[in-house]
Enzyme design. Structure first.
Site, PDB file in Angstrom:
ATOM      1  N   SER A 139       0.822  -1.222   0.000  1.00 48.06           N
ATOM      2  CA  SER A 139       0.000   0.000   0.000  1.00 48.06           C
ATOM      3  C   SER A 139       0.850   1.264   0.000  1.00 48.06           C
ATOM      4  O   SER A 139       0.314   2.365   0.039  1.00 48.06           O
ATOM      5  CB  SER A 139      -0.918   0.016   1.228  1.00 48.06           C
ATOM      6  OG  SER A 139      -0.154  -0.026   2.417  1.00 48.06           O
ATOM      7  N   ASN A 177     -15.531  29.009 -21.987  1.00 45.82           N
ATOM      8  CA  ASN A 177     -16.162  27.839 -21.380  1.00 45.82           C
ATOM      9  C   ASN A 177     -16.009  27.839 -19.851  1.00 45.82           C
ATOM     10  O   ASN A 177     -14.902  28.027 -19.341  1.00 45.82           O
ATOM     11  CB  ASN A 177     -15.550  26.563 -21.938  1.00 45.82           C
ATOM     12  CG  ASN A 177     -15.727  26.452 -23.437  1.00 45.82           C
ATOM     13  OD1 ASN A 177     -16.749  26.866 -23.982  1.00 45.82           O
ATOM     14  ND2 ASN A 177     -14.739  25.895 -24.113  1.00 45.82           N
ATOM     15  N   GLN A 232      -7.504  -2.334   3.775  1.00 51.14           N
ATOM     16  CA  GLN A 232      -6.515  -1.517   3.090  1.00 51.14           C
ATOM     17  C   GLN A 232      -7.172  -0.663   2.011  1.00 51.14           C
ATOM     18  O   GLN A 232      -6.644   0.383   1.616  1.00 51.14           O
ATOM     19  CB  GLN A 232      -5.450  -2.418   2.464  1.00 51.14           C
ATOM     20  CG  GLN A 232      -4.310  -1.680   1.783  1.00 51.14           C
ATOM     21  CD  GLN A 232      -3.202  -2.629   1.380  1.00 51.14           C
ATOM     22  OE1 GLN A 232      -2.501  -3.187   2.219  1.00 51.14           O
ATOM     23  NE2 GLN A 232      -3.059  -2.855   0.083  1.00 51.14           N
ATOM     24  N   TYR A 240      -9.500  -6.760  12.279  1.00 47.87           N
ATOM     25  CA  TYR A 240      -8.881  -6.236  11.066  1.00 47.87           C
ATOM     26  C   TYR A 240      -8.832  -7.315   9.996  1.00 47.87           C
ATOM     27  O   TYR A 240      -8.595  -8.490  10.259  1.00 47.87           O
ATOM     28  CB  TYR A 240      -7.458  -5.719  11.349  1.00 47.87           C
ATOM     29  CG  TYR A 240      -6.836  -5.061  10.129  1.00 47.87           C
ATOM     30  CD1 TYR A 240      -7.105  -3.732   9.822  1.00 47.87           C
ATOM     31  CD2 TYR A 240      -6.024  -5.793   9.267  1.00 47.87           C
ATOM     32  CE1 TYR A 240      -6.574  -3.133   8.689  1.00 47.87           C
ATOM     33  CE2 TYR A 240      -5.478  -5.201   8.134  1.00 47.87           C
ATOM     34  CZ  TYR A 240      -5.752  -3.884   7.853  1.00 47.87           C
ATOM     35  OH  TYR A 240      -5.236  -3.294   6.724  1.00 47.87           O
ATOM     36  N   SER A 264     -11.821  27.590 -26.642  1.00 49.34           N
ATOM     37  CA  SER A 264     -11.946  26.468 -27.577  1.00 49.34           C
ATOM     38  C   SER A 264     -10.753  26.460 -28.528  1.00 49.34           C
ATOM     39  O   SER A 264     -10.260  27.524 -28.929  1.00 49.34           O
ATOM     40  CB  SER A 264     -13.244  26.602 -28.375  1.00 49.34           C
ATOM     41  OG  SER A 264     -13.241  25.729 -29.495  1.00 49.34           O
ATOM     42  N   ASN A 299      -2.198  -2.592  13.124  1.00 45.66           N
ATOM     43  CA  ASN A 299      -3.653  -2.421  13.073  1.00 45.66           C
ATOM     44  C   ASN A 299      -4.105  -1.156  13.809  1.00 45.66           C
ATOM     45  O   ASN A 299      -4.928  -0.389  13.296  1.00 45.66           O
ATOM     46  CB  ASN A 299      -4.346  -3.649  13.673  1.00 45.66           C
ATOM     47  CG  ASN A 299      -4.143  -4.894  12.836  1.00 45.66           C
ATOM     48  OD1 ASN A 299      -3.502  -4.844  11.788  1.00 45.66           O
ATOM     49  ND2 ASN A 299      -4.666  -6.024  13.300  1.00 45.66           N
ATOM     50  N   LYS A 322     -15.454  31.308 -28.031  1.00 50.23           N
ATOM     51  CA  LYS A 322     -15.946  30.559 -26.874  1.00 50.23           C
ATOM     52  C   LYS A 322     -15.252  30.963 -25.577  1.00 50.23           C
ATOM     53  O   LYS A 322     -14.064  31.233 -25.541  1.00 50.23           O
ATOM     54  CB  LYS A 322     -15.730  29.049 -27.084  1.00 50.23           C
ATOM     55  CG  LYS A 322     -16.539  28.423 -28.205  1.00 50.23           C
ATOM     56  CD  LYS A 322     -18.013  28.385 -27.865  1.00 50.23           C
ATOM     57  CE  LYS A 322     -18.326  27.430 -26.734  1.00 50.23           C
ATOM     58  NZ  LYS A 322     -17.920  26.037 -26.990  1.00 50.23           N
ATOM     59  N   LYS A 340      -8.273   3.582   2.003  1.00 46.29           N
ATOM     60  CA  LYS A 340      -7.437   4.771   1.896  1.00 46.29           C
ATOM     61  C   LYS A 340      -7.500   5.488   0.558  1.00 46.29           C
ATOM     62  O   LYS A 340      -7.593   6.717   0.519  1.00 46.29           O
ATOM     63  CB  LYS A 340      -5.979   4.411   2.199  1.00 46.29           C
ATOM     64  CG  LYS A 340      -5.767   3.903   3.614  1.00 46.29           C
ATOM     65  CD  LYS A 340      -4.367   3.409   3.825  1.00 46.29           C
ATOM     66  CE  LYS A 340      -4.273   2.650   5.131  1.00 46.29           C
ATOM     67  NZ  LYS A 340      -5.135   1.436   5.140  1.00 46.29           N
ATOM     68  N   THR A 365     -39.055  27.220 -10.445  1.00 49.17           N
ATOM     69  CA  THR A 365     -39.386  25.854 -10.058  1.00 49.17           C
ATOM     70  C   THR A 365     -39.584  25.086 -11.359  1.00 49.17           C
ATOM     71  O   THR A 365     -40.080  25.640 -12.346  1.00 49.17           O
ATOM     72  CB  THR A 365     -40.663  25.765  -9.195  1.00 49.17           C
ATOM     73  OG1 THR A 365     -41.787  26.215  -9.973  1.00 49.17           O
ATOM     74  CG2 THR A 365     -40.542  26.619  -7.948  1.00 49.17           C
ATOM     75  N   HIS A 366     -39.172  23.831 -11.358  1.00 52.15           N
ATOM     76  CA  HIS A 366     -39.229  23.019 -12.580  1.00 52.15           C
ATOM     77  C   HIS A 366     -38.438  23.660 -13.727  1.00 52.15           C
ATOM     78  O   HIS A 366     -38.718  23.416 -14.902  1.00 52.15           O
ATOM     79  CB  HIS A 366     -40.677  22.770 -13.035  1.00 52.15           C
ATOM     80  CG  HIS A 366     -41.558  22.210 -11.973  1.00 52.15           C
ATOM     81  ND1 HIS A 366     -41.615  20.868 -11.669  1.00 52.15           N
ATOM     82  CD2 HIS A 366     -42.415  22.824 -11.110  1.00 52.15           C
ATOM     83  CE1 HIS A 366     -42.473  20.664 -10.684  1.00 52.15           C
ATOM     84  NE2 HIS A 366     -42.964  21.844 -10.319  1.00 52.15           N
ATOM     85  N   GLU A 423     -18.091  23.074 -14.512  1.00 49.25           N
ATOM     86  CA  GLU A 423     -18.423  21.838 -15.226  1.00 49.25           C
ATOM     87  C   GLU A 423     -17.663  20.653 -14.651  1.00 49.25           C
ATOM     88  O   GLU A 423     -18.216  19.559 -14.466  1.00 49.25           O
ATOM     89  CB  GLU A 423     -18.103  21.995 -16.711  1.00 49.25           C
ATOM     90  CG  GLU A 423     -19.072  22.878 -17.464  1.00 49.25           C
ATOM     91  CD  GLU A 423     -18.699  23.060 -18.930  1.00 49.25           C
ATOM     92  OE1 GLU A 423     -19.532  23.570 -19.676  1.00 49.25           O
ATOM     93  OE2 GLU A 423     -17.559  22.687 -19.313  1.00 49.25           O
TER      94      GLU A 423
END
Length: 471
Positions: free
Chosen positions: A23, A285, A322, A317, A277, A110, A283, A325, A155-156, A290
């Site tokens: 690990s 962006n 493991q 354990y 772009s 442990n 553009k 993490k 709304t909606h 996003e």
């Protein structure tokens, strides 16, 4: 040097097994916490007479030397040493000789790894509360600057009623306030010491767990040794809190993407937080919101991954653990990236007040107030609702908005209309009519900003208090 646990084995570990089970490639992120816990542990061993004082001092000097190597990026990690604990211990023994082997007296990997993760998450929780404080501060700053800015409320995703833009922003301040409360509450369960539980049953050495807790500034110790080494609830809780937080960031991201589009033009994000772009030069962006929206899924996945790992594990354990993490580290990195960017992005955002006002003037979001107007004149609300529905239909058919209608046109739908209807329909009147606690009226929003600033100050004090404790 052979493996530190190799005495019982007659064969070398298969190289593929080493690579598969090691690990160190990810748990090296716990290096400083591992040394921190070891320093407290060896101090306790000397206090309790388990290790001679001179040996303990030599071990502490060696650990400090290893810590400096870690901070300088000079410590060499080896897959053959499996994990961060064995890597540090082997480096310590190479630094000071066989006496370094006394460090592991009275503990197990442990309880050691559990302690490292408690120490690690404790820092991260305070950090994220601080970053959320900064984001709230940026949102409140924009709210104060837009206390007179009216925007359509939806709304909606359909225009519903006009509201103050400040009121909309304060909704996110409230969301992030709950995220802060959840993280602060989780701190109570993170700040519990598992060290001293041994592999699962405690230890035969006369250790003092509470002394170690004091050294490491833990509020308490685990009551049960089995629970101490097998508990990962504190990580699950963090991942759950992080998932809710990312959901809130994703909702705000979605609105920023929409608001900054040509179709809305409500806001413009600063150039520093946008990209262009490769083929379309016009553009701009909104890549940051996003990507935050997109990265929300991986945080959810990390929560579900650990829930699935733990769902059928017997005590105590197991090597499966493991897997606790990488998802935790990934979530920490994802949250850090998002929160570090969001506060300055919000603070530098330009608000197009005129465009928002134009949108409010060209919709029927003030229709509810006409129904309330008629209801106040004695018409049952349901009948008033029908009257306004027909009025709106008339407007649509004649390409008009409510404020474009003459009084004669209004009266064809109800004789209760009079000249005061034009004041009722003004966006400012509509907004300020919602003068209830938590409503969008200017006075209520101003009061809400004051309350938010008080909470902001308290959050800042909480962060400062815990930063001082960790020094």
């Amino acid at each position: 040097m052979s493996k530190l646990w190799g005495g019982r084995f007659t064969k070398q570990t298969n190289k593929l097994v080493e690579q598969y089970t090691a690990s160190i490639e990810f748990d090296k992120a716990l290096a400083e916490e591992d040394v921190q816990g070891s320093l407290a542990h060896v101090t306790m061993l000397a206090k309790c007479g388990i290790v001679p004082e001179g040996d303990a001092e030599k071990i502490k000097e060696g650990l400090q030397s290893v810590l400096q190597k870690i901070r300088r990026g000079e410590l060499e990690y080896s897959v053959s040493d499996e994990d961060i604990h064995m890597n540090i211990e082997k480096n310590l023994i190479e630094e000071i000789g066989p006496v370094g082997g006394k460090l592991h007296t009275g503990r197990s990997r442990n309880d050691q790894v559990a302690t490292d993760m408690h120490l690690y998450l404790r820092k991260r929780v305070v950090e994220f509360v601080g970053l959320l404080h900064d984001l709230q501060e940026a949102l409140i700053g924009q709210a104060k600057a837009n206390l007179d800015t009216i925007v359509p409320g939806y709304t909606h995703l359909q225009r519903a009623q006009p509201i103050l833009f400040a009121h909309h922003l304060l909704a996110y301040v409230s969301m992030f306030g709950r995220d802060i409360e959840r993280l602060q509450d989780s701190y109570k369960r993170i700040n519990v010491l598992p060290l001293g539980a041994g592999a699962l049953a405690g230890t035969t050495f006369p250790i003092d767990r509470h002394f170690v807790a004091e050294q490491l500034q833990f509020d308490s110790v685990y009551e049960n040794s089995l629970d101490a080494v097998s508990d990962r609830d504190f990580i699950l809780e963090f991942l759950a809190d992080a998932s809710i937080l990312m959901m809130h960031l994703s909702r705000l991201s979605e609105e920023l993407v929409m608001w900054s589009s040509t179709e809305f033009r409500f806001v413009e994000l600063d150039d520093a937080f946008c990209t262009g772009s490769s083929i379309m030069p016009q553009k701009k962006n909104p890549d940051v919101p996003e990507l935050v929206r997109g990265k929300t899924g991986r945080v959810y996945g990390n929560l579900m991954g650990l829930l699935t790992v733990l769902k059928s594990l017997p005590l105590a354990y197991n090597k499966d653990m493991q897997e606790d993490k990488e998802g935790m580290f990934d979530t920490v990195a994802t949250l850090q990236g998002a929160l570090q960017l969001f506060a300055p992005m919000i603070a530098t955002m330009k608000v197009n007040k005129e465009q928002m006002r134009e949108a409010v003037n060209k919709d029927f979001s003030n229709a509810t107030d006409i129904a309330d107007f008629l209801a106040n004149k004695g018409l049952p609300f349901r009948q008033a609702h029908e009257v306004i529905g027909k009025t709106v239909l008339y407007c649509i058919q004649h390409n008009k908005y409510l404020l474009d209608l003459s009084l004669e046109e209004f009266k064809q739908f109800s004789p209760l209309f009079d000249d005061s209807i034009y004041e009722v329909l003004q966006p400012e009147t509509v907004v300020n009519a919602r003068n209830v606690y938590g409503g969008t009226a200017t006075s209520q929003v101003a009061a809400a900003i004051s309350r938010a600033e008080e909470k902001l100050q308290a959050t800042g004090q909480w962060v400062q208090e815990y930063l001082e404790k960790s020094k």
